[in-house]
Design a protein around this motif. Structure first.
Motif, PDB file in Angstrom:
ATOM      1  N   PRO A  29       0.814  -1.228   0.000  1.00 26.95           N
ATOM      2  CA  PRO A  29       0.000   0.000   0.000  1.00 26.95           C
ATOM      3  C   PRO A  29       0.845   1.274   0.000  1.00 26.95           C
ATOM      4  CG  PRO A  29       0.005  -1.003   2.164  1.00 26.95           C
ATOM      5  CD  PRO A  29       0.729  -1.956   1.256  1.00 26.95           C
ATOM      6  N   ASP A  30       0.291   2.321  -0.605  1.00 26.11           N
ATOM      7  CA  ASP A  30       0.940   3.635  -0.594  1.00 26.11           C
ATOM      8  C   ASP A  30       0.655   4.389   0.704  1.00 26.11           C
ATOM      9  OD1 ASP A  30       2.094   3.477  -3.144  1.00 26.11           O
ATOM     10  OD2 ASP A  30       0.226   4.095  -4.086  1.00 26.11           O
ATOM     11  N   ASP A  31      -0.508   4.129   1.292  1.00 22.92           N
ATOM     12  CA  ASP A  31      -0.934   4.872   2.481  1.00 22.92           C
ATOM     13  C   ASP A  31      -1.775   3.935   3.340  1.00 22.92           C
ATOM     14  OD1 ASP A  31      -1.347   6.935   4.282  1.00 22.92           O
ATOM     15  OD2 ASP A  31      -2.639   8.110   2.968  1.00 22.92           O
ATOM     16  N   PHE A  32      -2.262   4.460   4.432  1.00 25.69           N
ATOM     17  CA  PHE A  32      -3.157   3.721   5.311  1.00 25.69           C
ATOM     18  C   PHE A  32      -4.592   4.055   4.944  1.00 25.69           C
ATOM     19  CE2 PHE A  32       0.777   3.832   7.626  1.00 25.69           C
ATOM     20  CZ  PHE A  32       0.837   2.598   8.229  1.00 25.69           C
ATOM     21  N   ILE A 102      -5.859  -0.348  13.634  1.00 22.81           N
ATOM     22  CA  ILE A 102      -4.399  -0.213  13.556  1.00 22.81           C
ATOM     23  C   ILE A 102      -3.745  -1.584  13.699  1.00 22.81           C
ATOM     24  CG2 ILE A 102      -2.347   0.890  14.544  1.00 22.81           C
ATOM     25  CD1 ILE A 102      -4.374   2.929  15.833  1.00 22.81           C
ATOM     26  N   ASP A 103      -4.206  -2.373  14.641  1.00 20.60           N
ATOM     27  CA  ASP A 103      -3.676  -3.716  14.877  1.00 20.60           C
ATOM     28  C   ASP A 103      -3.890  -4.614  13.656  1.00 20.60           C
ATOM     29  OD1 ASP A 103      -2.579  -5.827  16.608  1.00 20.60           O
ATOM     30  OD2 ASP A 103      -4.635  -6.605  16.631  1.00 20.60           O
ATOM     31  N   GLY A 108      -1.416  -7.211   8.840  1.00 23.14           N
ATOM     32  CA  GLY A 108      -1.384  -7.410   7.395  1.00 23.14           C
ATOM     33  C   GLY A 108      -0.077  -6.963   6.776  1.00 23.14           C
ATOM     34  N   ARG A 109       0.506  -5.903   7.310  1.00 21.53           N
ATOM     35  CA  ARG A 109       1.776  -5.385   6.774  1.00 21.53           C
ATOM     36  C   ARG A 109       2.964  -6.198   7.273  1.00 21.53           C
ATOM     37  NH1 ARG A 109       1.676   0.780   5.510  1.00 21.53           N
ATOM     38  NH2 ARG A 109      -0.483   0.985   4.835  1.00 21.53           N
ATOM     39  N   THR A 120       7.566   2.081   3.580  1.00 17.24           N
ATOM     40  CA  THR A 120       6.163   1.776   3.845  1.00 17.24           C
ATOM     41  C   THR A 120       6.088   1.393   5.316  1.00 17.24           C
ATOM     42  OG1 THR A 120       5.890   0.979   1.582  1.00 17.24           O
ATOM     43  CG2 THR A 120       4.199   0.343   3.181  1.00 17.24           C
ATOM     44  N   PRO A 121       5.587   2.289   6.184  1.00 17.49           N
ATOM     45  CA  PRO A 121       5.632   2.043   7.625  1.00 17.49           C
ATOM     46  C   PRO A 121       4.636   0.998   8.098  1.00 17.49           C
ATOM     47  CG  PRO A 121       4.558   4.129   7.183  1.00 17.49           C
ATOM     48  CD  PRO A 121       5.027   3.596   5.851  1.00 17.49           C
TER      49      PRO A 121
END
Length: 169
Positions: A29-32, A102-103, A108-109, A120-121
């Motif tokens: 992903p580029d963002d959240f 958030i969790d 997933g990340r 990508t944080p």
């Protein structure tokens, strides 16, 4: 011979295009999602703070220059017979609840991903670069290790607790 990381500025355009194609192929992903940003804003406003206050420790962050997510700090001092090492890491669990957006997103990340042109944080910037970051002169929740070492640096004792800390630099 030691291998030292090399930084290339600016990142050559063909490399950026190839990395972006790989990012797309791997669904990175580029963002959240907006719900994760919203949850991070709410979490930043209501952390579960520990009762132990160790803001007296003269900790300094040890993240690389230019880092925006300062999550590690250290203090090493002489003790009666050896040394004491204090190591703090940002306590993201003070902000994130099991199963919240958030969790779920972090699971997933899996980890923060780094590329020459971007990262990508794992956690949204409202936490990783602000409320949960060990920014200098700011009181933050952390997981704090106290390591007792002898004169030769051998480990003699270890304790770990959640605590409030304040990085000095």
């Amino acid at each position: 011979m030691a291998i030292r990381p090399q930084q290339v500025h600016p990142v050559p355009e063909p490399l950026v295009r190839a990395l972006e194609a790989l990012r797309h192929e791997l669904n990175i992903p580029d963002d959240f999602p907006p719900a994760v940003h919203d949850a991070a804003v709410a979490a930043a406003a209501a952390p579960r703070l520990p009762s132990l206050d160790r803001t007296d420790l003269e900790l300094v962050t040890i993240d690389p220059e230019g880092s925006r997510d300062l999550d590690q700090a250290v203090l090493i001092g002489a003790a009666d017979t050896g040394f004491t090492v204090w190591y703090a890491i940002a306590d993201v669990a003070a902000f994130v609840h099991p199963g919240d957006p958030i969790d779920v997103e972090a699971h997933g990340r899996g980890q923060t991903l780094y590329a020459p042109h971007q990262r990508t944080p794992l956690h949204p910037p409202e936490l990783s670069e602000d409320a949960a970051s060990l920014l200098p002169h700011t009181v933050r929740p952390a997981v704090l290790w106290e390591l007792g070492l002898d004169e030769q640096g051998a480990l003699r004792s270890t304790s770990v607790r959640r605590a409030l800390v304040r990085s000095r630099a």
